[in-house]
Design an enzyme around this catalytic site. Structure first.
Site, mmCIF file in Angstrom:
data_model
loop_
_atom_site.group_PDB
_atom_site.id
_atom_site.type_symbol
_atom_site.label_atom_id
_atom_site.label_comp_id
_atom_site.label_asym_id
_atom_site.label_seq_id
_atom_site.Cartn_x
_atom_site.Cartn_y
_atom_site.Cartn_z
ATOM 1 N NE ARG A 227 -2.972 0.693 3.195
ATOM 2 C CZ ARG A 227 -1.632 0.427 4.058
ATOM 3 N NH1 ARG A 227 -1.263 2.011 4.460
ATOM 4 N NH2 ARG A 227 -1.948 -0.131 5.158
ATOM 5 C CE1 TYR B 273 -16.534 10.577 -16.530
ATOM 6 C CE2 TYR B 273 -16.397 10.894 -13.688
ATOM 7 C CZ TYR B 273 -16.000 9.765 -15.145
ATOM 8 O OH TYR B 273 -16.462 8.812 -14.829
ATOM 9 C CG ASP C 12 -10.523 15.329 -16.249
ATOM 10 O OD1 ASP C 12 -9.142 14.450 -17.108
ATOM 11 O OD2 ASP C 12 -11.210 14.678 -14.857
ATOM 12 C CE LYS D 285 -13.060 6.821 -18.801
ATOM 13 N NZ LYS D 285 -12.904 8.280 -17.983
HETATM 14 C C1 LIG Z 1 -13.693 8.444 -16.737
HETATM 15 C C2 LIG Z 1 -12.731 10.018 -16.330
HETATM 16 C C3 LIG Z 1 -12.387 10.106 -15.365
HETATM 17 C C4 LIG Z 1 -12.997 9.014 -14.089
HETATM 18 O O1 LIG Z 1 -12.152 8.006 -13.760
HETATM 19 P P1 LIG Z 1 -12.295 6.300 -13.663
HETATM 20 O O2 LIG Z 1 -11.654 5.649 -13.731
HETATM 21 O O3 LIG Z 1 -13.719 6.109 -14.560
HETATM 22 O O4 LIG Z 1 -12.424 6.638 -12.204
HETATM 23 C C5 LIG Z 1 -12.490 11.524 -14.559
HETATM 24 N N1 LIG Z 1 -11.901 12.100 -16.033
HETATM 25 C C6 LIG Z 1 -12.835 12.239 -16.409
HETATM 26 C C7 LIG Z 1 -12.425 12.962 -18.171
HETATM 27 C C8 LIG Z 1 -12.829 10.441 -17.452
HETATM 28 O O5 LIG Z 1 -13.077 10.322 -18.216
#
Ligand SMILES: *Cc1c(COP(=O)(O)O)cnc(C)c1O
Length: 393
Positions: A46, A98, A170, A195
């Site tokens: 961890r 988001y 982000d 992603k």
């Molecule tokens: C998918 C996404 C998130 C969240 O990510 P997870 O891995 O699903 O928790 C945050 N910001 C954006 C722009 C996203 O597309």
């Protein structure tokens, strides 16, 4: 250009112990100590793990930052950044944030006394006007989901600096292959590595990268203290995804640009949202701050109804109907019924998410096949709508 890919590929270390060219997966919870506190730099997974550390070092370099920290999801990464704040602090956030971040802010952090103001950050003066003495964090996404609005990172970073607050970007939609917010003045970058960084729709992961060592250490402390760490195996998968990031992103961009151009010519299509189109409202800022325009294309139908969108999304063959994005296989989704369903209809429309809006995550297939797929689906949806109209009249 070639230097970026070379640096990236060679920033992934060869195992010093065995020479393994692929980073070993240290699938272990604990590490044997010689004497209490005397160990080889790792005591408990961890807290630290060699595979996760390799990933964290790679992404810190990739985003031109000091510290990288890997979490078990993008939302856990967002959560860790919010934990830098204290009761009474305020966040100034992009209005079409988001959905998961919105839920986290309103349903979890509001009750701990953290307030959030939402503004359209594509107009930089909105950020300037909305800052208050208690604003400690500016939170932007650029491009946004699903209408791909672009905010000026450099201009907003200046406002953040002048007002003593942090700017977090982000960077999920662009990926570091296209856009590096820390170089433009941001303090923190987060990713849903689920992603483009993972890139193969086979994992859930999140990352925080900081420009500053001290803030990075605070995030690292939160990672260990709260415990939402990325597992060794998933860390390895993200490293493996990152190895091909530059080539994948290049192809995503090429395919998306071609798909967007095709959609603008189709009579059944109304608006097309893609930052790479000259017609996009924020095209100039996109050109200024990024090397490319990404793999996401959104569009609306002339027949702006949920029924029309449903008929369309059911008719594609290669574009699979699913949430998420950034993988090898093309996906499509209908935000009004899927990712943005929880937003009330009037608010959704005000944010530009029309009833028929469809979001494409353009994958790595041959682009002619993707365009044919869309053409067929647009034809079958047009036939269906025409049939309906003739039966009504
Ligand atoms: C998918 C996404 C998130 C969240 O990510 P997870 O891995 O699903 O928790 C945050 N910001 C954006 C722009 C996203 O597309």
């Amino acid at each position: 250009m070639s230097k970026t890919a070379t640096n990236l590929i060679h920033s992934i270390p060869v195992d010093p112990l065995t020479g393994a060219i692929s980073v070993p997966i240290y699938q272990t919870s604990t590490f044997v100590q010689e004497a209490p506190g005397i160990h080889k730099g790792f005591d408990y997974t961890r807290t630290n793990n060699p595979t996760r550390k390799a990933l964290e070092d790679v992404v810190a370099q990739l985003e031109n930052g000091k510290v990288g920290v890997a979490f078990s999801s993008g939302l856990a990464a967002i959560d860790a950044v919010i934990k830098l704040l204290e009761i009474g602090d305020e966040i100034l956030a992009v209005d079409d944030i988001y959905g998961g971040a919105f839920r986290l802010f309103t349903q979890i952090y509001a009750k701990f006394g953290i307030k959030v103001n939402y503004v359209d950050t594509t107009q930089t003066e909105n950020v300037f006007n909305a800052i208050t003495p208690t604003t400690k964090l500016i939170w932007i996404e650029t491009p946004t989901n699903p209408t791909l609005k672009i905010s000026d990172i450099e201009a907003i970073a200046k406002i953040a600096k002048a007002n003593n607050c942090l700017l977090c970007v982000d960077n999920t939609f662009a990926s570091p292959a296209l856009q590096q917010p820390l170089g433009l003045g941001a303090d923190i970058v987060i990713h849903s590595a689920t992603k483009y960084l993972g890139g193969h729709s086979d994992l859930i992961a999140g990352l925080v990268i900081t420009k500053d060592q001290t803030i990075g250490e605070k995030i690292k402390f939160i990672q260990n203290a709260s415990g939402a760490v990325l597992s060794p195996f998933d860390s390895w998968l993200v490293i493996r995804g990152i190895e091909t990031l530059p080539v994948r992103i290049q192809k995503h961009c090429e395919n998306a640009q071609a798909v967007a151009a095709y959609l603008t010519t189709h009579p059944a299509v109304d608006k097309v949202y893609y930052p790479g189109l000259k017609s996009h409202v924020n095209h100039d800022i996109a050109v200024k701050q990024s090397k490319g325009f990404g793999g996401i294309v959104s569009f609306t139908l002339k027949n702006d109804t949920e029924e029309a969108a449903t008929a369309f999304v059911r008719a594609t063959q290669y574009f699979k109907l699913a949430e998420s994005l950034g993988g090898v296989k093309s996906l499509l989704c209908h935000p009004a019924q899927m990712t943005h369903k929880s937003i009330p209809a009037d608010k959704r429309k005000a944010a530009g998410i029309a009833d028929s809006l469809i979001r494409l995550s353009v994958g790595l297939e041959d682009v002619d096949d993707l365009i044919n797929d869309l053409e067929n689906a647009l034809q079958s949806y047009t036939r269906l709508i025409n049939k309906k109209q003739t039966t009504i009249s």
